[in-house]
Every structure is written in structure tokens, then in C-alpha cells.
Enzyme design. Structure first.
Site, mmCIF file in Angstrom:
data_model
loop_
_atom_site.group_PDB
_atom_site.id
_atom_site.type_symbol
_atom_site.label_atom_id
_atom_site.label_comp_id
_atom_site.label_asym_id
_atom_site.label_seq_id
_atom_site.Cartn_x
_atom_site.Cartn_y
_atom_site.Cartn_z
ATOM 1 N N LEU A 270 0.834 -1.201 0.000
ATOM 2 C CA LEU A 270 0.000 0.000 0.000
ATOM 3 C C LEU A 270 0.869 1.250 0.000
ATOM 4 O O LEU A 270 1.823 1.354 0.785
ATOM 5 C CB LEU A 270 -0.910 0.012 1.225
ATOM 6 C CG LEU A 270 -1.985 -1.087 1.256
ATOM 7 C CD1 LEU A 270 -2.645 -1.143 2.626
ATOM 8 C CD2 LEU A 270 -3.032 -0.843 0.181
ATOM 9 N N CYS A 271 0.534 2.186 -0.871
ATOM 10 C CA CYS A 271 1.262 3.449 -0.951
ATOM 11 C C CYS A 271 0.573 4.460 -0.044
ATOM 12 O O CYS A 271 -0.273 5.242 -0.477
ATOM 13 C CB CYS A 271 1.288 3.946 -2.395
ATOM 14 S SG CYS A 271 2.170 5.504 -2.614
ATOM 15 N N MET A 272 0.928 4.422 1.240
ATOM 16 C CA MET A 272 0.346 5.327 2.233
ATOM 17 C C MET A 272 1.453 5.829 3.156
ATOM 18 O O MET A 272 2.191 5.026 3.736
ATOM 19 C CB MET A 272 -0.729 4.615 3.053
ATOM 20 C CG MET A 272 -1.969 4.219 2.271
ATOM 21 S SD MET A 272 -3.142 3.271 3.293
ATOM 22 C CE MET A 272 -3.541 4.496 4.562
#
Length: 342
Positions: A270-272
Site C-alpha cells: 500500500l502506498c500510504m
């Protein structure tokens, strides 16, 4: 230790380290937790104009097995200097926890005397203190089947300790147990928005199912179709925790189904920013992370890729994608959407 004995000890400590103490203050306390502040000495010489640095906030969790096991300290800071201080406290606690049975027995015999000696301290007001009859048990609000899971974890930890096969750290294990108890009490958990399952009964490896997303989202419609086709109506996440949790974030990846959009990278990472060292805070709860991921998938217009190769999501590829995207954002920064975009 009895409840009355523990309460007597805490009340005695609070009377010494009150809210006017020049260095260390107990701001509030409960039977299983202390909220403290350490006032950092100003760096400037005495008499020179300066602004005192903000106090350091410390939390102390008192475990069920106290005083046989020492309290667990953690701070709302990622400062490596503070982490090293906590590590030294761990060493001190380990050395001090080797007392004899006679000493423990002696402490128990003195509890009643201490309770009598400090009855005159009842006038001290503690904001978080409640009458014993009104205090919530740490197990209150948790269903029986989940209490059984918590008890199984405790027994496994004790057995591992006896066998010399301890995994993880005391700090991480205690915090994860607290997170799990909080989740089991949560209305979001009880109403089926998400579920949690420990993989192989490991406190450090979780399966989280996102079972309800925004009903007006395309993702919700996709999950309904997925249920009809494959009998799956959830998004399965894997949470992996390290020994230094909560000072490092968990590693989170999507296991299934294969998604496009929603800030999901190759391998399911996840790109968070929230899930990076740069954006993480030890004060974050795991439930808040779960709910944020749920919202981010919808906001990012995640869609189920029907017919996609399910083997493309795996841990190794997810870690590779995560490391690559973190390096990029460390150089270029993270994009913060306008407030009206959520």
C-alpha cells in the site's frame, strides 16, 4: 497483588510525583495505566532568557502479572534517544525482576499496612481515577470467544518463556495485546466492518478482513460480484509487526483479491505515508489504521481485477514495491490532497 494494594501504591506515587513536581509528574492514573510527564531541563544556562522545551509524555502499562513482571513504558515519540532510554529501562527491569519468593511474599504482607498509612492522601484529585466499582475491567465488553483467544495467547507466551523460546519483545507484545483488546471491544469490529484473525496464533502476524466498504462505491459493487462468483465478499489484508512496534509501523499488504487503483502497488503493498517511518506515530491505534486503509481504498477508486493472476500478490514482491515507493517519496515528498478531497 490485590487491587487495594496496587491502588495504594499508585496513590502513594501520585502524591510524591504530583502535578507540581519540578521534574517528573504523574498526570493521571488508572489501575492498569499511568500517564506521566518528564520536564526536560532547559539547555540554556540559569538566568538567561529561554523557552523551556515541551515536556515528554510517557505512558506506563501495568500488566496483570505485576509485580512478578515489570510495567511496560512507552513514549509518543520516535526520538532514537528516548528509545535507547527505554531499552535501558528494560535491562533494569530484567535485573530487578529476579527477586526471591520471600520478597514477593513480604510485599504482599505490607500491602494492607501501606493502604492504611496513606488513607489521608484521598484528597488528591486524579482526573482519570474512578471508584473501583465503576472501573472497567480490561476484559469488559469482550465476547467470550475473543476472551478465549486472549487467554490462549497468554498461555502460549508463558509456555514460550518457560521453554526459552520467547519471540518478539515485551514492549511489542504488551502493546499488541492492548490493541487486540481494544479491537475486540470496538463497535466497528462488533458490527462487522472488519475482522481480525491471528495467523498460526502469532501476535505478530494478523489477517484483517475488510468486510464492509462505502456502499455507494464501485468497490462495494465489485465485492458483491466477487461474492457471487467466488464466495468472497471481503478484502484480505496481512499485518506484520516487528519487535520494535509501536515505534515502527506494521507492514501491511493486500492478500486478495487483486485490486487496481486505491494506492495498491505491485505485490499488494500500500502506498500510504501513514505506513512509513516518516508518517507513522507510536500513538496510532491499529483500528484507526484499518479504518484509514478502508477509506483510502475507496477514495483511490480501487476496483477488483476479475480474472487476474492471483499469484501476483506475495510478500517478497510487496516488500520490493514498498521499499521502492518509499525511496521515491523520501526524495520528492508526499502529496497531500486538499481538505475538500478528504
Amino acid at each position: 497483588m490485590s487491587v487495594s494494594g496496587l491502588k495504594a501504591e499508585l496513590k502513594f506515587l501520585a502524591s510524591i510525583f504530583d502535578k507540581n513536581h519540578e521534574r517528573f509528574r504523574i498526570v493521571s492514573w488508572k489501575l492498569d495505566e499511568l500517564h506521566c510527564q518528564f520536564l526536560v531541563p532547559p539547555p540554556a544556562p540559569p538566568g538567561s532568557p529561554h523557552s523551556p522545551p515541551p515536556p515528554l509524555t510517557l505512558h506506563c502499562n501495568i500488566t496483570e502479572s505485576y509485580p512478578s513482571s515489570s510495567p511496560i513504558w512507552f513514549v509518543d515519540s520516535d526520538d532514537p534517544n528516548l528509545t535507547s532510554v527505554l531499552e535501558r529501562l528494560e535491562d533494569t527491569k530484567n535485573n530487578n525482576s529476579n527477586g526471591t519468593t520471600e520478597e514477593v511474599t513480604s510485599e504482599e504482607e505490607e500491602e494492607e499496612e501501606m493502604a492504611e498509612d496513606i488513607e489521608d492522601l484521598d484528597h488528591y484529585e486524579m482526573k482519570e481515577e474512578e471508584p473501583i466499582s465503576g472501573k472497567k475491567s480490561e476484559d469488559e465488553g469482550i465476547e467470550k470467544e475473543n476472551l478465549a483467544i486472549l487467554e490462549k495467547i497468554r498461555k502460549t507466551q508463558r509456555q514460550d518463556h518457560l521453554n526459552g523460546a520467547v519471540s518478539g519483545s515485551v514492549q511489542a507484545s504488551d502493546r499488541l495485546m492492548k490493541e487486540l483488546r481494544d479491537i475486540y471491544r470496538s463497535q466497528s469490529y462488533k458490527t462487522g466492518i472488519y475482522s481480525v484473525e491471528l495467523i498460526n496464533d502469532s501476535l505478530y502476524d494478523w489477517h484483517v478482513k475488510l468486510q464492509k466498504v462505502d456502499p455507494d462505491s464501485p468497490l462495494h459493487s465489485d465485492l458483491q460480484i466477487l461474492k457471487e462468483k467466488e464466495g468472497i465478499e471481503y478484502i484480505l489484508l496481512n499485518f506484520s509487526f516487528k519487535d520494535n512496534f509501536p515505534f515502527d509501523p506494521p507492514f501491511v499488504r493486500v492478500v486478495l483479491p487483486v485490486l487496481s487503483g486505491g494506492y495498491v502497488l505491485g505485490g499488494g503493498a500500500l502506498c500510504m505515508e501513514l505506513l512509513t517511518k516518516q508518517g507513522w506515530s507510536s500513538a496510532y491505534s491499529i483500528e484507526s489504521v484499518i479504518m484509514q486503509i478502508n477509506a483510502t481504498l475507496v477514495k483511490g477508486k480501487a476496483r477488483v481485477q476479475f480474472g487476474a493472476n492471483k499469484n501476483q500478490y506475495n510478500l517478497a514482491r510487496a516488500q520490493q514495491s514498498y521499499n521502492s515507493i518509499v525511496q521515491i517519496h523520501e526524495k520528492n515528498g508526499w502529496y497531500t490532497p486538499p481538505k475538500e478531497d478528504g
